[in-house]
Design an enzyme around this catalytic site. Structure first.
Site, mmCIF file in Angstrom:
data_model
loop_
_atom_site.group_PDB
_atom_site.id
_atom_site.type_symbol
_atom_site.label_atom_id
_atom_site.label_comp_id
_atom_site.label_asym_id
_atom_site.label_seq_id
_atom_site.Cartn_x
_atom_site.Cartn_y
_atom_site.Cartn_z
ATOM 1 C CB VAL A 83 41.650 -50.962 -83.156
ATOM 2 C CG1 VAL A 83 40.148 -51.091 -83.318
ATOM 3 C CG2 VAL A 83 42.178 -49.732 -83.869
ATOM 4 C CE LYS B 163 43.689 -44.141 -83.847
ATOM 5 N NZ LYS B 163 42.581 -44.622 -83.003
ATOM 6 C CB THR B 164 48.360 -44.926 -78.900
ATOM 7 O OG1 THR B 164 47.441 -43.907 -79.287
ATOM 8 C CG2 THR B 164 49.528 -44.293 -78.158
ATOM 9 C CE LYS C 105 45.528 -39.453 -80.370
ATOM 10 N NZ LYS C 105 44.972 -40.674 -80.985
ATOM 11 N N GLY D 29 46.010 -40.639 -86.046
ATOM 12 C CA GLY D 29 44.668 -40.082 -86.066
ATOM 13 C C GLY D 29 43.958 -40.279 -84.744
ATOM 14 N NE ARG E 177 43.551 -64.102 -81.455
ATOM 15 C CZ ARG E 177 43.632 -65.407 -81.655
ATOM 16 N NH1 ARG E 177 44.773 -65.945 -82.076
ATOM 17 N NH2 ARG E 177 42.592 -66.189 -81.445
ATOM 18 C CG LEU F 40 51.525 -59.143 -77.093
ATOM 19 C CD1 LEU F 40 52.538 -58.103 -77.570
ATOM 20 C CD2 LEU F 40 52.220 -60.458 -76.791
#
Length: 230
Positions: A12, A14-15, A36, A120, A180, A210
């Site tokens: 999704v 995160k990084t 991480k 996470g 998004r 993007l």
């Protein structure tokens, strides 16, 4: 300030969001550190196993730490980390993570960073073994949580359940970021409105879809100010 960054699911962003937050903080003159602790899907290099997500966080950390401190648990198979770790003969545990966190060099680096993000792996309920999940360790630290919501079909359920679990685990949801990931998501704004009404935490930023590799830091300046100001 130290925050734990969670996601509503795997992949999704995160990084990408964490790296953009750290980059935005640097433009405001703040020192940064991205960590991480657990990463699966690492690639072999002459220096050892390396993970692209961990390297991305390290690249936007103005407080330098060796790779092994940034990503102490690097696992080659791109599978559930607890399975990969067990197969390697080094099972995951709360104690293993506590020992990493207790290292003086890491404590010093965290103290030097105005904004430290600990990312996470996967979603919130990442198993460490058959009895413990990653939040069992996060709860010991008391870190507030930033939730990255991947805006796609199903995100309402994922986001609301994750927020419920974060609070049930005794942690604070400091805010959430809408990313998004599906440009064709139907009724996108209605979903945003629903989450703003129901998550019970501020929307720190909204990142439009993007192109891969694009810099999202420009959308996160206000999020940094909010997090540092808490």
């Amino acid at each position: 300030m130290i925050y734990f960054v969670a996601g509503t699911d795997t992949d999704v962003g995160k990084t990408w969001v964490s790296a953009a937050l750290l980059a935005a903080a640097q433009t405001q003159g703040l020192s940064t550190l991205g960590l991480k602790p657990i990463a699966a899907g690492c690639e072999p290099t002459p220096q050892g196993l390396r993970n692209g997500d961990a390297l991305a966080l390290q690249a936007v950390s103005s407080v330098p730490v060796p790779y092994e401190l940034c990503n102490p648990i690097a696992l080659a198979p791109p599978i559930a980390p607890h399975v990969a770790a067990a197969e390697s003969g080094q099972p995951l545990s709360v104690d293993r993570l506590q020992n990493w966190l207790a290292q003086p060099a890491l404590r010093q680096a965290q103290g030097e960073a105005a904004l430290c993000l600990v990312e996470g792996a996967g979603g919130w309920r990442l198993p460490l073994d058959r009895r413990h999940c990653l939040p069992d360790w996060v709860r010991l630290q008391g870190w507030p949580v930033v939730l990255v919501v991947g805006m796609k079909l199903g995100c309402l359920n994922h986001a609301l359940l994750t927020a419920e679990a974060i609070r049930a685990d005794g942690l604070t949801l400091a805010g959430w970021i809408a990313n998004r990931i599906d440009p064709a998501m139907s009724h996108y704004q209605a979903n945003i409105d629903t989450l703003q009404a129901m998550l019970g935490a501020p929307m720190l930023a909204e990142i439009p879809h993007l192109a891969d590799g694009s810099d999202a830091s420009g959308y996160l300046s206000m999020a940094v100010r909010h997090l540092i100001g808490q």
